[in-house]
Enzyme design. Structure first.
Site, short mmCIF file in Angstrom:
data_model
loop_
_atom_site.label_atom_id
_atom_site.label_comp_id
_atom_site.label_asym_id
_atom_site.label_seq_id
_atom_site.Cartn_x
_atom_site.Cartn_y
_atom_site.Cartn_z
N ARG A 57 0.83 -1.19 0.00
CA ARG A 57 0.00 0.00 0.00
C ARG A 57 0.88 1.26 0.00
O ARG A 57 1.70 1.44 0.91
CB ARG A 57 -0.83 -0.04 1.28
CG ARG A 57 -1.57 1.22 1.59
CD ARG A 57 -2.07 1.22 3.03
NE ARG A 57 -2.89 2.39 3.27
CZ ARG A 57 -3.25 2.82 4.47
NH1 ARG A 57 -2.87 2.15 5.55
NH2 ARG A 57 -3.97 3.89 4.60
N HIS B 290 -9.12 8.87 13.24
CA HIS B 290 -9.68 10.20 12.95
C HIS B 290 -11.21 10.20 12.96
O HIS B 290 -11.81 11.25 12.77
CB HIS B 290 -9.18 10.68 11.57
CG HIS B 290 -7.74 10.37 11.31
ND1 HIS B 290 -6.74 10.84 12.13
CD2 HIS B 290 -7.13 9.60 10.36
CE1 HIS B 290 -5.56 10.39 11.67
NE2 HIS B 290 -5.78 9.63 10.60
N ASP C 249 -13.65 5.41 23.17
CA ASP C 249 -14.32 5.02 24.42
C ASP C 249 -13.77 3.71 24.96
O ASP C 249 -13.65 3.54 26.17
CB ASP C 249 -15.84 4.89 24.19
CG ASP C 249 -16.56 6.23 24.16
OD1 ASP C 249 -15.94 7.26 24.48
OD2 ASP C 249 -17.76 6.24 23.81
N GLU D 26 -0.30 5.14 21.07
CA GLU D 26 -0.81 5.33 19.71
C GLU D 26 0.38 5.48 18.77
O GLU D 26 1.27 6.30 19.04
CB GLU D 26 -1.69 6.59 19.69
CG GLU D 26 -2.24 6.95 18.32
CD GLU D 26 -3.10 8.22 18.37
OE1 GLU D 26 -3.56 8.63 19.47
OE2 GLU D 26 -3.29 8.80 17.29
N HIS E 297 1.63 5.96 14.66
CA HIS E 297 1.37 6.16 13.24
C HIS E 297 2.68 6.06 12.48
O HIS E 297 3.67 6.69 12.89
CB HIS E 297 0.68 7.50 12.96
CG HIS E 297 -0.65 7.59 13.62
ND1 HIS E 297 -1.74 6.89 13.15
CD2 HIS E 297 -1.04 8.22 14.75
CE1 HIS E 297 -2.76 7.11 13.96
NE2 HIS E 297 -2.36 7.91 14.94
N ILE E 298 2.68 5.31 11.43
CA ILE E 298 3.89 5.09 10.63
C ILE E 298 4.30 6.39 9.96
O ILE E 298 5.48 6.77 9.97
CB ILE E 298 3.61 3.99 9.58
CG1 ILE E 298 3.30 2.67 10.28
CG2 ILE E 298 4.78 3.85 8.61
CD1 ILE E 298 2.65 1.63 9.38
N SER E 299 3.33 7.06 9.36
CA SER E 299 3.62 8.33 8.67
C SER E 299 3.45 9.49 9.65
O SER E 299 2.83 9.34 10.71
CB SER E 299 2.66 8.50 7.49
OG SER E 299 1.32 8.62 7.96
N ARG F 147 0.49 15.69 6.73
CA ARG F 147 -0.40 15.22 5.67
C ARG F 147 -1.72 16.01 5.69
O ARG F 147 -1.77 17.11 6.26
CB ARG F 147 -0.62 13.71 5.84
CG ARG F 147 0.71 12.94 5.77
CD ARG F 147 0.50 11.45 5.93
NE ARG F 147 -0.28 10.90 4.83
CZ ARG F 147 -0.80 9.66 4.84
NH1 ARG F 147 -0.62 8.87 5.90
NH2 ARG F 147 -1.50 9.22 3.81
N ARG G 189 -6.21 14.28 8.96
CA ARG G 189 -5.39 13.33 9.73
C ARG G 189 -4.78 13.98 10.98
O ARG G 189 -4.09 13.33 11.75
CB ARG G 189 -4.25 12.76 8.87
CG ARG G 189 -4.74 11.93 7.70
CD ARG G 189 -3.59 11.30 6.94
NE ARG G 189 -3.97 11.00 5.57
CZ ARG G 189 -4.63 9.92 5.18
NH1 ARG G 189 -4.97 8.99 6.06
NH2 ARG G 189 -4.96 9.73 3.92
C1 DQA Z 1 -1.75 5.78 9.63
C2 DQA Z 1 -2.18 7.23 9.32
C3 DQA Z 1 -3.68 7.30 9.08
O1 DQA Z 1 -4.07 8.64 8.78
C4 DQA Z 1 -4.06 6.43 7.91
O2 DQA Z 1 -5.47 6.44 7.72
C5 DQA Z 1 -3.55 5.03 8.03
C6 DQA Z 1 -2.19 4.84 8.54
C7 DQA Z 1 -0.22 5.67 9.77
O3 DQA Z 1 0.23 4.67 10.32
O4 DQA Z 1 0.53 6.54 9.31
O5 DQA Z 1 -4.21 4.07 7.65
O6 DQA Z 1 -2.32 5.41 10.87
#
Ligand code: DQA
Length: 137
Positions: free
Chosen positions: A17, A77, A84, A95, A97-99, A104, A108
């Protein structure tokens, strides 16, 4: 020590992806290396594309595990229901997030989860999951 990584929607496609955003390594390959490296702890992986399944998993392990590493994908998001569930359980959640979501689209930039989490790791690529494991250890 029991730690689980929970990945949300579309993260089963990591490696295929949008590789320019998410890299070209599948999560299964990355997780195999993590399991080998951290073989002294119980490390588990769960992925689902379904909001309710993620909530069920949080309920199942959230009073027992020492740490939860959650990348909720786009549900981050949108999902008050997962937020909850994070608030309802006792295990600490990081939490991931890879990006770098803040570099972005603006949709997001908001997370329903962050206020209920122990901390956040954003934009460090797959390495973010390992950093979260190191924090819990
Ligand atoms: C994500 C960032 C989210 O905005 C996105 O919808 C994803 C991947 C990330 O790991 O960067 O699916 O969570």
């Amino acid at each position: 020590m029991k730690i689980i990584i929970i990945n949300g929607p579309n993260l089963n496609l990591l490696g295929k992806r949008e590789p320019e955003v998410y890299g070209n390594i599948s999560f299964e390959d990355y997780f195999y290396d993590l399991k080998n490296k951290y073989n002294n702890i119980h490390l588990e992986y769960f992925q689902s594309n379904h909001e309710g399944e993620i909530i069920d998993k949080l309920h199942e392990i959230g009073f027992d595990y020492d740490g939860i590493i959650l990348n909720g994908g786009a549900y981050t998001h949108t999902s008050i229901a997962i937020a909850d569930a994070i608030a309802a359980i006792e295990s600490p959640v990081i939490e991931v997030h890879i990006s770098n979501v803040y570099a972005r689209e603006s949709f997001r930039h908001h997370s329903y989860f962050s206020g209920h989490c122990k901390g956040l790791i954003v934009g460090m690529g797959l390495k973010g999951y390992e950093l979260a494991i190191q924090y819990f250890i």
